[in-house]
Design a protein around this motif. Structure first.
Motif, mmCIF file in Angstrom:
data_model
loop_
_atom_site.group_PDB
_atom_site.id
_atom_site.type_symbol
_atom_site.label_atom_id
_atom_site.label_comp_id
_atom_site.label_asym_id
_atom_site.label_seq_id
_atom_site.Cartn_x
_atom_site.Cartn_y
_atom_site.Cartn_z
ATOM 1 N N THR A 1 -4.172 7.038 -2.382
ATOM 2 C CA THR A 1 -4.506 5.677 -2.810
ATOM 3 C C THR A 1 -4.753 5.634 -4.314
ATOM 4 O O THR A 1 -4.337 4.688 -4.999
ATOM 5 N N GLN B 1 -4.879 -0.498 1.536
ATOM 6 C CA GLN B 1 -5.327 0.270 2.703
ATOM 7 C C GLN B 1 -6.332 -0.556 3.499
ATOM 8 O O GLN B 1 -6.287 -0.577 4.729
ATOM 9 N N ASP C 1 0.239 0.926 1.382
ATOM 10 C CA ASP C 1 -0.799 1.929 1.622
ATOM 11 C C ASP C 1 -1.248 1.868 3.077
ATOM 12 O O ASP C 1 -2.034 1.014 3.451
ATOM 13 N N GLU C 2 -0.707 2.759 3.876
ATOM 14 C CA GLU C 2 -1.022 2.877 5.305
ATOM 15 C C GLU C 2 -0.750 1.587 6.084
ATOM 16 O O GLU C 2 -1.660 1.021 6.705
HETATM 17 MG MG MG Z 1 -6.077 6.187 0.874
#
Ligand code: MG
Ligand code: ATP
Length: 253
Positions: A43, A85, A176-177
């Motif tokens: 991240t 995220q 992000d994810e």
């Molecule tokens: Mg992360």
């Protein structure tokens, strides 16, 4: 020339070396994954590239132009969009309004030009709304257009966030994810959506813990561990790398 070039990138938070001398290139049109254990710096790397953090040292170039130190808005202007995220959705707005926020981020910098081009702001608003509706269809959320965000499930909101990033008409999108916290069915839907985004010509950079999804989607993979680059290559190369097996895949059984 690669679309994105990262050279010797580092950021330190006090004593924590979150990213240390990381270098890699991303060619236009590919799906590039960044993997690594919790706290590896994934991240933070996204935050550096998308202008949230300024690097302690190193260079980031987009199409050969230095972009390190530029603000998230300047980067959006150059075609860099992202998702977070932890969801960053405006819960008191409708789904389509959230997507329109992305379009506004793109257009407000051109407000003057826009005002000349469009006879009225109402027409501009209508065009943005149509564009946002099209993106809602693209991510498979057309039935949620006028739903309030706070009535929508987590899995649906994750896709809404992708639609909002796409409303910025990016050349590169950082996810992000995108599948974190999703059930298997929703994960497959996001997997297919990421493929569709890539097929539309947008370069995708993906952080994801779901290895099946990473291996399925990625042209190349960067492995981070304790802020350092552990390996980089195709899925096959990374999977066979003994350092990766020891540090990452080993740690996850
Ligand atoms: Mg992360
Ligand atoms: N703003 C900050 N201030 C201090 N330390 C930070 C900051 N941001 C990140 N870190 C630290 O940097 C390291 C990397 O964090 P990062 O969030 O990038 O990891 P990650 O790979 O994304 O992990 P995860 O898979 O859990 O999301 C961690 O040790 C984290 O505590």
């Amino acid at each position: 020339m690669a679309l994105l070039e990262v050279k010797d990138l580092s950021i330190h938070f006090g004593g924590v070396k979150a990213v240390q001398n990381v270098s890699f290139n991303i060619d236009a049109g590919i799906v590039y994954a960044v993997i690594g254990p919790n706290g590896a710096g994934k991240t933070t790397l996204f935050n550096l590239i998308t202008g949230v953090y300024k690097p302690t040292t190193g260079e980031i170039r987009l199409d050969g132009e230095p972009i390190h130190g530029k603000s998230p808005n300047e980067l959006a202007e150059r075609g860099v969009a992202r998702t977070f995220q932890n969801l960053q959705i405006c819960m008191n707005m409708t789904a389509i309004e959230n997507v329109m926020v992305g379009a506004h981020l793109r257009l407000d910098r051109n407000l003057f030009k826009a005002a000349l081009r469009w006879p009225s702001l109402r027409k501009r608003d209508r065009e943005l709304r149509e564009e946002a509706a099209e993106l809602m269809r693209f991510v498979g959320l057309e039935s949620y257009t006028n739903a309030r965000a706070d009535t929508m499930s987590y899995g649906v909101l994750k896709r809404l966030e992708i639609a909002r990033a796409l409303a910025m008409k990016p050349r590169m999108i950082f996810l992000d994810e995108p599948a974190a916290g999703l059930n298997p069915k929703e994960t497959i839907e996001v997997d297919q959506l990421v493929r569709k985004v890539a097929d539309s010509g947008i370069t995708v950079v993906l952080v994801e813990h779901d290895m099946k999804m990473v291996m399925n989607l990625s042209d190349r993979i960067l492995v981070l561990d304790y802020g350092k680059k552990l390996a980089e290559g195709t899925g096959e190369e990374v999977r066979k790398n003994p350092d990766v097996i020891a540090a990452y895949l080993g740690a996850h059984g």
